[in-house]
Design a protein around this motif. Sequence first.
Motif, PDB file in Angstrom:
ATOM      1  N   ASP A 204      12.651  -1.678  -1.081  1.00 43.27           N
ATOM      2  CA  ASP A 204      12.684  -0.827  -2.278  1.00 43.27           C
ATOM      3  C   ASP A 204      13.637   0.351  -2.087  1.00 43.27           C
ATOM      4  N   ARG A 242      12.635   3.322 -10.793  1.00 44.42           N
ATOM      5  CA  ARG A 242      11.906   2.518  -9.815  1.00 44.42           C
ATOM      6  C   ARG A 242      11.096   1.400 -10.471  1.00 44.42           C
ATOM      7  N   ALA A 243      10.825   1.532 -11.774  1.00 42.78           N
ATOM      8  CA  ALA A 243      10.056   0.508 -12.482  1.00 42.78           C
ATOM      9  C   ALA A 243      10.943  -0.535 -13.149  1.00 42.78           C
ATOM     10  N   PRO A 245      12.559  -3.764 -14.061  1.00 36.97           N
ATOM     11  CA  PRO A 245      12.217  -5.148 -13.697  1.00 36.97           C
ATOM     12  C   PRO A 245      13.349  -5.884 -12.985  1.00 36.97           C
ATOM     13  N   ALA A 248      12.825  -5.298  -9.439  1.00 38.78           N
ATOM     14  CA  ALA A 248      11.678  -6.067  -8.960  1.00 38.78           C
ATOM     15  C   ALA A 248      12.088  -7.498  -8.616  1.00 38.78           C
ATOM     16  N   ARG A 251      14.051  -7.472  -5.443  1.00 40.66           N
ATOM     17  CA  ARG A 251      13.147  -7.243  -4.319  1.00 40.66           C
ATOM     18  C   ARG A 251      12.595  -8.572  -3.808  1.00 40.66           C
ATOM     19  N   VAL A 252      12.162  -9.435  -4.735  1.00 40.34           N
ATOM     20  CA  VAL A 252      11.638 -10.745  -4.355  1.00 40.34           C
ATOM     21  C   VAL A 252      12.716 -11.557  -3.635  1.00 40.34           C
ATOM     22  N   ARG A 262       6.652 -14.386  -1.203  1.00 35.40           N
ATOM     23  CA  ARG A 262       5.746 -13.691  -2.101  1.00 35.40           C
ATOM     24  C   ARG A 262       4.306 -14.134  -1.838  1.00 35.40           C
TER      25      ARG A 262
END
Length: 268
Positions: A204, A242-243, A245, A248, A251-252, A262
């Motif tokens: 992150d 930071r929110a 998508p 996100a 990140r995966v 995951r």
Amino acid sequence: MQTTATRVAAVTVTLRGVDRTFGAADGAHHVLRGIDLDVDAGEVVALLGASGCGKSTLLRLVAGLDRPSAGQVMIDGARVDGIEARAAVVFQEPRLLPWRTLAENVAFGLPDGSPRGSRHSEVTHALDTVGLGSFAGYRPRAVSGGMAQRTALARALVRRPGVLLLDEPFAALDALTRLRMQDLVDDLQRTTGATVLLVTHDVDEALQLADRVVVLAPGADRAAGSGIAHLLDVPGARPRDRADPVLAALRVELLDRLGVPRQRPLPA
């Protein structure tokens, strides 16, 4: 936090065919192998990878604290040969002298030959930049871990480095202080325009701060050392939400590449 950091002359960083091996030929430990990387002036690049893959070693090579076993490290096209004056390093620990004040610790970062008349103002400006102007006379034991690390950052900034090298500088901080320090570094980079190489284990953090993420990992022959396994461009201008998508999803992807799949839901 609004900073008043001074603009610097950002520099390019280039690695060509860089290897780093420790030990004798009959017991050699290969850490890095065949690293080719171009970092643009003013770019922020995060180095990700498992412990022992050579992230900190690569940073030390750029700083001139170590020498490659093969290949070249260049800053603005000039080969790094010894301690690099245009680079400054912030380590995982603040490494402050406990018997010195915060201002005196920052003053150790001033380049050799700095005019005596401007030393005080340079140190004061660096402390103000990281929000510690009113703590100049304090000693390290009287301040928090986050404040000590901000002091270490001020010590690096007072050099006005063209390339700022951050070696997991927030790893020992609590979660909230770490987020604040990330925002501070992001703000400082955008204000100064410095080139930044950041070593981190935090996916992150890499996505929040970097323009590109470099994943280091060993190849099929693990004994041959680590190379660049993946390069990821992080979309969107900084500062980032930071929110978001999009982050996100990235990140995966990065966790998959780092061998962290995951989480699967428990069976009913």
